[in-house]
Motif scaffolding. Structure first.
Motif, mmCIF file in Angstrom:
data_model
loop_
_atom_site.group_PDB
_atom_site.id
_atom_site.type_symbol
_atom_site.label_atom_id
_atom_site.label_comp_id
_atom_site.label_asym_id
_atom_site.label_seq_id
_atom_site.Cartn_x
_atom_site.Cartn_y
_atom_site.Cartn_z
ATOM 1 N N LEU A 47 0.834 -1.198 0.000
ATOM 2 C CA LEU A 47 0.000 0.000 0.000
ATOM 3 C C LEU A 47 0.874 1.254 0.000
ATOM 4 O O LEU A 47 1.732 1.409 0.869
ATOM 5 N N PRO A 48 0.677 2.175 -0.954
ATOM 6 C CA PRO A 48 1.465 3.411 -0.966
ATOM 7 C C PRO A 48 1.078 4.324 0.205
ATOM 8 O O PRO A 48 -0.102 4.518 0.493
ATOM 9 N N VAL A 49 2.100 4.861 0.869
ATOM 10 C CA VAL A 49 1.908 5.761 2.003
ATOM 11 C C VAL A 49 2.866 6.938 1.852
ATOM 12 O O VAL A 49 4.032 6.754 1.513
ATOM 13 N N ARG A 50 2.337 8.125 2.122
ATOM 14 C CA ARG A 50 3.124 9.350 2.007
ATOM 15 C C ARG A 50 3.135 10.063 3.359
ATOM 16 O O ARG A 50 2.105 10.186 4.010
ATOM 17 N N LEU A 51 4.300 10.521 3.788
ATOM 18 C CA LEU A 51 4.427 11.356 4.972
ATOM 19 C C LEU A 51 4.548 12.800 4.505
ATOM 20 O O LEU A 51 5.390 13.102 3.658
ATOM 21 N N GLU A 52 3.688 13.665 5.033
ATOM 22 C CA GLU A 52 3.684 15.069 4.635
ATOM 23 C C GLU A 52 3.833 15.970 5.851
ATOM 24 O O GLU A 52 3.357 15.640 6.944
ATOM 25 N N ALA A 53 4.443 17.130 5.630
ATOM 26 C CA ALA A 53 4.446 18.193 6.636
ATOM 27 C C ALA A 53 3.073 18.851 6.627
ATOM 28 O O ALA A 53 2.269 18.637 5.713
ATOM 29 N N ALA A 54 2.805 19.673 7.612
ATOM 30 C CA ALA A 54 1.506 20.345 7.716
ATOM 31 C C ALA A 54 1.201 21.194 6.490
ATOM 32 O O ALA A 54 0.047 21.344 6.102
ATOM 33 N N ASP A 55 2.232 21.711 5.838
ATOM 34 C CA ASP A 55 2.016 22.553 4.653
ATOM 35 C C ASP A 55 1.873 21.751 3.363
ATOM 36 O O ASP A 55 1.763 22.311 2.282
ATOM 37 N N GLY A 56 1.891 20.408 3.466
ATOM 38 C CA GLY A 56 1.734 19.551 2.300
ATOM 39 C C GLY A 56 3.027 19.106 1.653
ATOM 40 O O GLY A 56 3.011 18.307 0.713
ATOM 41 N N THR A 57 4.159 19.584 2.135
ATOM 42 C CA THR A 57 5.448 19.144 1.609
ATOM 43 C C THR A 57 5.616 17.646 1.857
ATOM 44 O O THR A 57 5.432 17.177 2.987
ATOM 45 N N VAL A 58 5.948 16.908 0.807
ATOM 46 C CA VAL A 58 6.150 15.463 0.941
ATOM 47 C C VAL A 58 7.519 15.209 1.564
ATOM 48 O O VAL A 58 8.541 15.642 1.035
ATOM 49 N N LEU A 59 7.515 14.513 2.694
ATOM 50 C CA LEU A 59 8.751 14.199 3.405
ATOM 51 C C LEU A 59 9.276 12.804 3.073
ATOM 52 O O LEU A 59 10.469 12.552 3.162
ATOM 53 N N ALA A 60 8.365 11.900 2.708
ATOM 54 C CA ALA A 60 8.763 10.533 2.363
ATOM 55 C C ALA A 60 7.612 9.836 1.661
ATOM 56 O O ALA A 60 6.445 10.156 1.887
ATOM 57 N N GLU A 61 7.963 8.872 0.803
ATOM 58 C CA GLU A 61 6.988 8.012 0.142
ATOM 59 C C GLU A 61 7.480 6.578 0.242
ATOM 60 O O GLU A 61 8.632 6.306 -0.092
ATOM 61 N N HIS A 62 6.623 5.693 0.726
ATOM 62 C CA HIS A 62 6.971 4.285 0.897
ATOM 63 C C HIS A 62 5.778 3.416 0.525
ATOM 64 O O HIS A 62 4.675 3.912 0.322
ATOM 65 N N ARG A 63 6.006 2.110 0.504
ATOM 66 C CA ARG A 63 4.938 1.110 0.396
ATOM 67 C C ARG A 63 5.054 0.189 1.598
ATOM 68 O O ARG A 63 6.164 -0.106 2.052
ATOM 69 N N THR A 64 3.907 -0.277 2.073
ATOM 70 C CA THR A 64 3.935 -1.207 3.196
ATOM 71 C C THR A 64 4.605 -2.514 2.770
ATOM 72 O O THR A 64 4.513 -2.924 1.617
ATOM 73 N N ASP A 65 5.271 -3.156 3.725
ATOM 74 C CA ASP A 65 5.936 -4.428 3.441
ATOM 75 C C ASP A 65 4.915 -5.568 3.475
ATOM 76 O O ASP A 65 3.706 -5.335 3.587
ATOM 77 N N ALA A 66 5.376 -6.795 3.399
ATOM 78 C CA ALA A 66 4.488 -7.966 3.357
ATOM 79 C C ALA A 66 3.631 -8.087 4.610
ATOM 80 O O ALA A 66 2.561 -8.688 4.580
ATOM 81 N N ASP A 67 4.085 -7.485 5.707
ATOM 82 C CA ASP A 67 3.337 -7.512 6.962
ATOM 83 C C ASP A 67 2.473 -6.254 7.130
ATOM 84 O O ASP A 67 1.925 -6.017 8.201
ATOM 85 N N GLY A 68 2.375 -5.434 6.076
ATOM 86 C CA GLY A 68 1.576 -4.218 6.126
ATOM 87 C C GLY A 68 2.226 -3.084 6.902
ATOM 88 O O GLY A 68 1.563 -2.124 7.272
ATOM 89 N N ARG A 69 3.524 -3.174 7.118
ATOM 90 C CA ARG A 69 4.226 -2.201 7.962
ATOM 91 C C ARG A 69 5.208 -1.328 7.175
ATOM 92 O O ARG A 69 5.762 -1.755 6.169
ATOM 93 N N ILE A 70 5.421 -0.141 7.718
ATOM 94 C CA ILE A 70 6.557 0.701 7.336
ATOM 95 C C ILE A 70 7.228 1.072 8.646
ATOM 96 O O ILE A 70 6.639 1.768 9.480
ATOM 97 N N LYS A 71 8.433 0.596 8.834
ATOM 98 C CA LYS A 71 9.135 0.772 10.106
ATOM 99 C C LYS A 71 10.122 1.913 10.088
ATOM 100 O O LYS A 71 10.576 2.355 11.137
ATOM 101 N N ASP A 72 10.472 2.403 8.907
ATOM 102 C CA ASP A 72 11.597 3.338 8.801
ATOM 103 C C ASP A 72 11.213 4.705 8.241
ATOM 104 O O ASP A 72 11.956 5.291 7.469
#
Length: 99
Positions: free
Chosen positions: A19-44
């Motif tokens: 699953l694609p997941v994006r981390l954003e700052a309050a102003d909408g700036t993208v800080l990171a983009e990842h996909r969940t692993d086989a266990d549905g997690r993003i640890k880093d």
């Protein structure tokens, strides 16, 4: 500070892998983009520091009603670990502050 997330497809009881997941700052700036692993997690996910941030989950493959879910959260203590899980089904979702 550290940040992680976990996505569970509540309709199947299985992790939401890839699953694609994006981390954003309050102003909408993208800080990171990842996909969940086989266990549905993003640890880093990068530590965003104090303030309000958003995790944006692209959920259209699981939910025909919610093409995305945005969870805004506030980091008050940068020394703590923040875990932001998402429980998702086709017509509902839930979240909480995990450990």
């Amino acid at each position: 500070m550290s940040l992680s997330t976990h996505v569970l497809d509540a309709a199947t009881g299985r992790p939401a892998a890839g699953l694609p997941v994006r981390l954003e700052a309050a102003d909408g700036t993208v800080l990171a983009e990842h996909r969940t692993d086989a266990d549905g997690r993003i640890k880093d996910l990068p530590a965003p520091g104090a303030g309000t941030h958003r995790l944006v989950f692209d959920t259209g493959d699981i939910s025909p009603f919610y093409p995305s879910v945005t969870i805004a959260f506030t980091v008050t203590d940068p020394a703590e670990h923040y875990h932001v899980p998402l429980l998702l089904s086709p017509y509902s979702f839930s979240t909480y502050r995990g450990s």
